[in-house]
Design a protein around this motif. Sequence first.
Motif, PDB file in Angstrom:
ATOM      1  N   PRO A  41       1.033  -1.291   0.051  1.00  0.00           N
ATOM      2  CA  PRO A  41      -0.078   0.144  -0.228  1.00  0.00           C
ATOM      3  C   PRO A  41       0.837   1.271   0.126  1.00  0.00           C
ATOM      4  O   PRO A  41       1.635   1.357   0.751  1.00  0.00           O
ATOM      5  N   GLY A  42       0.463   2.145  -1.155  1.00  0.00           N
ATOM      6  CA  GLY A  42       1.389   3.443  -0.911  1.00  0.00           C
ATOM      7  C   GLY A  42       2.695   3.259  -1.541  1.00  0.00           C
ATOM      8  O   GLY A  42       3.372   4.354  -1.714  1.00  0.00           O
ATOM      9  N   ARG A  43       3.032   2.124  -2.384  1.00  0.00           N
ATOM     10  CA  ARG A  43       4.168   2.266  -2.908  1.00  0.00           C
ATOM     11  C   ARG A  43       4.240   1.470  -4.168  1.00  0.00           C
ATOM     12  O   ARG A  43       2.881   0.856  -4.667  1.00  0.00           O
ATOM     13  N   GLY A  44       5.299   1.717  -5.040  1.00  0.00           N
ATOM     14  CA  GLY A  44       5.272   1.360  -6.492  1.00  0.00           C
ATOM     15  C   GLY A  44       5.383  -0.332  -6.495  1.00  0.00           C
ATOM     16  O   GLY A  44       5.613  -0.960  -5.437  1.00  0.00           O
ATOM     17  N   ARG A  45       5.168  -0.746  -7.697  1.00  0.00           N
ATOM     18  CA  ARG A  45       5.346  -2.377  -7.778  1.00  0.00           C
ATOM     19  C   ARG A  45       6.590  -2.601  -8.047  1.00  0.00           C
ATOM     20  O   ARG A  45       7.544  -1.989  -8.880  1.00  0.00           O
ATOM     21  N   GLU A  46       7.308  -3.568  -7.241  1.00  0.00           N
ATOM     22  CA  GLU A  46       8.770  -3.685  -7.101  1.00  0.00           C
ATOM     23  C   GLU A  46       8.856  -5.042  -7.528  1.00  0.00           C
ATOM     24  O   GLU A  46       8.245  -5.979  -7.318  1.00  0.00           O
ATOM     25  N   PHE A  47      10.377  -5.184  -8.142  1.00  0.00           N
ATOM     26  CA  PHE A  47      10.733  -6.581  -8.606  1.00  0.00           C
ATOM     27  C   PHE A  47      11.105  -7.465  -7.291  1.00  0.00           C
ATOM     28  O   PHE A  47      11.765  -7.042  -6.418  1.00  0.00           O
ATOM     29  N   VAL A  48      10.711  -8.891  -7.357  1.00  0.00           N
ATOM     30  CA  VAL A  48      10.949  -9.705  -6.147  1.00  0.00           C
ATOM     31  C   VAL A  48      11.917 -10.515  -6.906  1.00  0.00           C
ATOM     32  O   VAL A  48      12.953 -11.030  -6.182  1.00  0.00           O
ATOM     33  N   ALA A  49      11.698 -11.470  -7.843  1.00  0.00           N
ATOM     34  CA  ALA A  49      12.361 -12.621  -8.471  1.00  0.00           C
ATOM     35  C   ALA A  49      12.235 -12.963  -9.875  1.00  0.00           C
ATOM     36  O   ALA A  49      11.065 -12.583 -10.397  1.00  0.00           O
ATOM     37  N   LEU A  50      12.996 -13.409 -10.349  1.00  0.00           N
ATOM     38  CA  LEU A  50      12.964 -13.571 -11.812  1.00  0.00           C
ATOM     39  C   LEU A  50      13.753 -15.134 -12.312  1.00  0.00           C
ATOM     40  O   LEU A  50      14.872 -15.452 -11.498  1.00  0.00           O
ATOM     41  N   LYS A  87       8.341 -11.580   6.712  1.00  0.00           N
ATOM     42  CA  LYS A  87       8.541 -10.225   7.682  1.00  0.00           C
ATOM     43  C   LYS A  87       7.297  -9.681   7.537  1.00  0.00           C
ATOM     44  O   LYS A  87       6.722  -9.658   6.245  1.00  0.00           O
ATOM     45  N   VAL A  88       6.963  -8.753   8.190  1.00  0.00           N
ATOM     46  CA  VAL A  88       5.683  -7.712   8.252  1.00  0.00           C
ATOM     47  C   VAL A  88       5.930  -7.112   6.850  1.00  0.00           C
ATOM     48  O   VAL A  88       4.896  -6.732   6.166  1.00  0.00           O
ATOM     49  N   ASP A  89       7.076  -6.563   6.541  1.00  0.00           N
ATOM     50  CA  ASP A  89       7.680  -5.772   5.470  1.00  0.00           C
ATOM     51  C   ASP A  89       7.370  -6.349   4.026  1.00  0.00           C
ATOM     52  O   ASP A  89       7.161  -5.647   3.024  1.00  0.00           O
ATOM     53  N   ASP A  90       7.010  -7.880   4.230  1.00  0.00           N
ATOM     54  CA  ASP A  90       6.812  -8.614   2.904  1.00  0.00           C
ATOM     55  C   ASP A  90       5.177  -8.405   2.471  1.00  0.00           C
ATOM     56  O   ASP A  90       4.678  -9.105   1.647  1.00  0.00           O
ATOM     57  N   THR A  91       4.389  -7.856   3.361  1.00  0.00           N
ATOM     58  CA  THR A  91       2.899  -7.694   2.946  1.00  0.00           C
ATOM     59  C   THR A  91       2.876  -6.881   1.938  1.00  0.00           C
ATOM     60  O   THR A  91       3.260  -5.786   1.886  1.00  0.00           O
ATOM     61  N   ALA A  92       2.209  -7.267   1.071  1.00  0.00           N
ATOM     62  CA  ALA A  92       1.784  -6.588  -0.258  1.00  0.00           C
ATOM     63  C   ALA A  92       0.971  -7.543  -1.280  1.00  0.00           C
ATOM     64  O   ALA A  92       0.738  -8.751  -1.018  1.00  0.00           O
ATOM     65  N   GLY A  93       0.519  -7.162  -2.378  1.00  0.00           N
ATOM     66  CA  GLY A  93      -0.081  -7.867  -3.366  1.00  0.00           C
ATOM     67  C   GLY A  93       1.035  -8.384  -4.286  1.00  0.00           C
ATOM     68  O   GLY A  93       1.936  -7.574  -4.576  1.00  0.00           O
ATOM     69  N   TYR A  94       1.159  -9.509  -4.469  1.00  0.00           N
ATOM     70  CA  TYR A  94       2.138 -10.108  -5.243  1.00  0.00           C
ATOM     71  C   TYR A  94       1.458 -10.557  -6.742  1.00  0.00           C
ATOM     72  O   TYR A  94       0.494 -11.364  -6.841  1.00  0.00           O
ATOM     73  N   TYR A  95       2.437 -10.145  -7.713  1.00  0.00           N
ATOM     74  CA  TYR A  95       2.047 -10.504  -9.130  1.00  0.00           C
ATOM     75  C   TYR A  95       2.945 -11.122 -10.021  1.00  0.00           C
ATOM     76  O   TYR A  95       4.211 -10.933  -9.759  1.00  0.00           O
ATOM     77  N   CYS A  96       2.677 -11.949 -10.799  1.00  0.00           N
ATOM     78  CA  CYS A  96       3.274 -12.783 -11.899  1.00  0.00           C
ATOM     79  C   CYS A  96       3.389 -11.892 -13.029  1.00  0.00           C
ATOM     80  O   CYS A  96       2.457 -11.446 -13.385  1.00  0.00           O
ATOM     81  N   ALA A  97       4.593 -11.851 -13.633  1.00  0.00           N
ATOM     82  CA  ALA A  97       4.745 -11.383 -15.267  1.00  0.00           C
ATOM     83  C   ALA A  97       5.584 -12.370 -15.869  1.00  0.00           C
ATOM     84  O   ALA A  97       6.378 -13.024 -15.482  1.00  0.00           O
ATOM     85  N   ALA A  98       5.432 -12.191 -17.373  1.00  0.00           N
ATOM     86  CA  ALA A  98       6.014 -12.975 -18.235  1.00  0.00           C
ATOM     87  C   ALA A  98       6.374 -12.288 -19.368  1.00  0.00           C
ATOM     88  O   ALA A  98       5.609 -11.396 -19.641  1.00  0.00           O
ATOM     89  N   ASP A  99       7.354 -12.849 -20.265  1.00  0.00           N
ATOM     90  CA  ASP A  99       7.877 -12.280 -21.434  1.00  0.00           C
ATOM     91  C   ASP A  99       8.389 -13.138 -22.286  1.00  0.00           C
ATOM     92  O   ASP A  99       8.833 -14.146 -21.924  1.00  0.00           O
ATOM     93  N   GLY A 100       8.266 -13.031 -23.662  1.00  0.00           N
ATOM     94  CA  GLY A 100       9.045 -13.778 -24.562  1.00  0.00           C
ATOM     95  C   GLY A 100      10.677 -13.681 -24.627  1.00  0.00           C
ATOM     96  O   GLY A 100      11.191 -14.231 -25.438  1.00  0.00           O
TER      97      GLY A 100
END
Length: 124
Positions: A41-50, A87-100
């Motif tokens: 909440p209140g933050r941009g969408r950030e990279f987690v893993a690829l 951790k509490v700081d991991d609270t977020a909506g998690y999104y999957c992305a894909a690309d060719g």
Amino acid sequence: QVQLVESGGGVVQAGGSLRLSCAASGRTVSSLAMGWFRQAPGRGREFVALISRNGNTIRYADSTKGRFTISKDNAKNTVYLQMNSLKVDDTAGYYCAADGSLVVSTEFANNEYWGQGTQVTVSS
């Protein structure tokens, strides 16, 4: 048309674990670079893993390195994110992305496909 559907989110206590799944349809995950992103909440969408298209390259954000593990199951056409020591700081909506491409962009919007997300809430 590629569709990505995330699942596995929920509420967990700090120190606990969750495994997120991203099921793909319309194209095999072996032909796609895949990644996980999150937005608190209140933050941009950030990279987690690829994980790269061929599975040989894996990268993590500094904040998740050593705690999260990304993997592909080509037989199930699914990508996973195992999250440990949450951790509490991991609270977020998690999104999957894909690309060719060989690897996804760490800028979420620059990727071709993305899912609707799954909520992870870590309580103290």
